[in-house]
Design an enzyme around this catalytic site. Structure first.
Site, mmCIF file in Angstrom:
data_model
loop_
_atom_site.group_PDB
_atom_site.id
_atom_site.type_symbol
_atom_site.label_atom_id
_atom_site.label_comp_id
_atom_site.label_asym_id
_atom_site.label_seq_id
_atom_site.Cartn_x
_atom_site.Cartn_y
_atom_site.Cartn_z
ATOM 1 C CB CYS A 1 13.132 9.194 6.956
ATOM 2 S SG CYS A 1 13.940 8.120 5.781
ATOM 3 C CD GLU B 1 10.473 13.045 10.721
ATOM 4 O OE1 GLU B 1 9.358 12.585 10.998
ATOM 5 O OE2 GLU B 1 11.340 12.401 10.108
ATOM 6 N N GLY C 1 3.903 4.221 13.396
ATOM 7 C CA GLY C 1 4.718 3.030 13.681
ATOM 8 C C GLY C 1 4.401 2.442 15.047
ATOM 9 C CD GLU D 1 13.821 1.153 7.920
ATOM 10 O OE1 GLU D 1 14.415 2.123 8.435
ATOM 11 O OE2 GLU D 1 14.329 0.029 7.791
ATOM 12 C CE LYS E 1 -1.958 2.900 2.829
ATOM 13 N NZ LYS E 1 -2.130 4.117 2.011
#
Ligand code: NAP
Ligand code: MG
Length: 508
Positions: free
Chosen positions: A292, A393, A241, A258, A182
């Site tokens: 990332c 982030e 995650g 990840e 996906k």
């Protein structure tokens, strides 16, 4: 629905099909807002069908038993197909993700192609691993047989669609798994294009790769929680995650994650500044900082701090922001208006926290920029290492520069976030740089380079940047379940392991 737009279905069990109730969503070019395609929005029943196809292909199909050399041949053939379609794939990726055509043409698509070839090569040594002869208690011959893991649910984000699709599919295919994949709803088109190439090639048996599209919170979450999935490979935010890990826990599903990053570039006093300045900027502004492993924190020794800041600012002001399809463009738009809101919120936070905004911070001005979520490449200096713009982030073109006095202090700052995905060290003294690299808690450290994506090398994160590795032999083996096979060479009954522990039979 606009009938003139291309319409992409789901790819399930070797067939393209519409989603249940013909539900679709529209994908647009971030730079202009122009609609690009309608894409099927899968229902739970569609996901059930995709998982059932992958299950059937794994449990009863030929793929898990196809010899590694044959799987290798197929991956190399797929790579050749990508090469033949490279220009159109680069254009799709640029339109859909807003990534400059120069980057997709000369970096991203060639890297994806290279990855496919590397996993073709690695496939050959994926299933058998010899072990040393063991002589306790007596001689035996031992080896590891690596079984494909099973049905893999793979979910990727929007920010690097083409390469990420390959780095999910290729190692799983190399080792004989079957897949339900996906992509993100924000930029799924290069993944869909790759599935079309795979389908047209006729190289893979039915059901080995399946594609479902639709919103993550529905389609993605249902897929990763599906009881007939054996392994989950997810790339995306740390927040999602964490959720996926908890969804996997009740069934003890294998997960590789990840996740996010806040990677530092360490500029040492002896760095070659011509290269370091460009390198730090490439680390930061490639894909507009939406990677990332982007080098979003720059730690600079105080002796060269003023010079480095001046040069970073000067070069940043020369970056050309604009239409991703123009080969002169260095930086395109962000992926979405929402992403720009996030980035602008962090720019405001940086100002409130007292960091010095030395360039950027706003929106570029001009007609070209009115239709897409553009933001100027932005640099803050004198950023406190504990401040939010140095810890969280942002996923946009915002660089936080911090001075340091001693190397030990720089390493402590480098390691002082909840992430640990990547870093770069800029120095002429390689021995010293290697020493620094070994003290940084990150999955990838580049010496005199950033974004060192290398399919032979494991890629992944320490701490909240993830679990497990992708790429390299280590990443490929995450898609296998090892069986240790022991062949016993002891011919005599009284030499066997059990002789001294089992009671001798009555009468002996
Ligand atoms: P995201 O919101 O976590 O989404 C990633 C993928 O998961 C998308 O396909 C999304 O689908 C889907 N998804 C969303 N919610 C889900 C749920 N509850 N269950 C299952 N799937 C779900 O991340 P993003 O905003 O797209 O991407 C940016 C993030 O990815 C950043 O944090 C970045 O650091 C991280 N990233 C990490 C790496 C790495 O290798 N470590 C590489 C690239 C990016 P939809 O988009 O269709 O909703
Ligand atoms: Mg998202």
């Amino acid at each position: 629905m606009d009938a003139d737009l291309p319409s992409h279905g789901l790819f399930i069990n070797g067939t393209w099909c519409e989603a249940e109730e013909r539900r679709t969503f529209t994908v647009s070019e971030p730079a202009t807002g122009t609609p690009l395609a309608h894409v099927a929005s899968a229902s739970q029943r569609d996901v059930d069908r995709a998982v059932a196809a992958a299950r059937e292909a794994f449990d009863h199909g030929p793929w898990p038993h196809t010899p590694p050399f044959e799987r290798a041949r197929i991956l190399h053939a797929l790579a050749t197909l990508i090469e033949e379609h490279a220009p159109e794939l680069a254009e799709i990726e640029s339109r859909d993700g807003g990534v400059p055509l120069r980057a997709t043409t000369f970096t991203d698509i060639p890297l994806g192609l290279h990855m496919m070839h590397v996993f073709g090569e690695l496939a050959r040594r994926s299933s058998y691993e010899p072990l040393p002869w063991n002589d306790f208690p007596t001689l035996s011959w031992n080896f590891v047989w690596r079984n494909p893991y099973g049905v893999c649910a793979q979910v990727i984000p929007w920010n690097y669609t083409f390469c990420m699709t390959i780095w999910k599919l290729a190692p799983a295919l190399a080792t004989g798994n079957t897949i339900v994949f996906k992509p993100s709803s924000l930029a799924p088109l290069s993944a869909i294009a790759l599935f079309k190439l795979i389908d047209e090639s006729g190289l893979l048996p039915r059901g080995v790769v399946n594609l479902v599209t639709g919103p993550g919170a529905e389609v993605g979450e249902y897929l990763v929680g599906h009881p007939h999935v054996d392994k989950i490979a997810f790339t995306g935010s740390t927040e999602v995650g964490r959720k996926i890990m908890s969804i996997a826990a009740p069934h003890i599903r294998k997960v590789t994650l990840e996740l996010g990053g806040k990677s530092p570039s360490l500029v040492l006093p002896d760095a070659d500044l011509d290269k370091a300045i460009d390198g730090v900027l490439f680390g930061m502004f490639y894909h507009a900082g939406q990677l990332c492993e982007a080098g979003t924190r720059c730690l600079v020794h105080r002796s060269i701090y003023t010079e480095v800041v001046e040069r970073l600012v000067e070069r940043t002001r020369q970056l050309r922001i604009g239409d991703p399809l123009d080969l002169a463009t260095d930086m395109g738009p962000l992926i979405s208006w929402r992403q720009r809101e996030t980035v602008e919120r962090y720019i405001a936070i940086g100002r409130e926290e007292g960091a010095t905004l030395v360039t950027g911070g706003g929106r570029p001005r001009g007609e070209l920029y009115d239709h897409g979520p553009f933001v100027e490449p932005t640099i803050f200096t004198n950023v406190h290492p504990r401040s939010r713009i140095a810890q969280e982030e942002i996923f946009g073109p915002v660089l936080a520069v911090t001075p340091y006095d001693e190397l030990g202090e720089a390493i402590t700052i480098a390691n002082g976030t909840r992430y640990g995905l990547a870093a770069s060290v800029w120095s002429r003294d390689l021995q010293q740089a290697i020493g620094v690299a070994r003290q940084i808690k990150a999955g990838t450290v580049g010496i005199n380079e950033h974004h060192v994506l290398n399919p032979y090398a494991p890629f992944g994160g320490f701490k909240e940047s993830g679990v497990g590795r992708e790429m390299g032999v280590a990443g490929m083996l995450e898609y296998t379940e090892p069986t240790h096979i022991h062949v016993d060479f002891q011919q005599k009954r009284d030499g066997k392991l059990w002789w001294d522990t089992l009671l001798p039979p009555l009468g002996e």
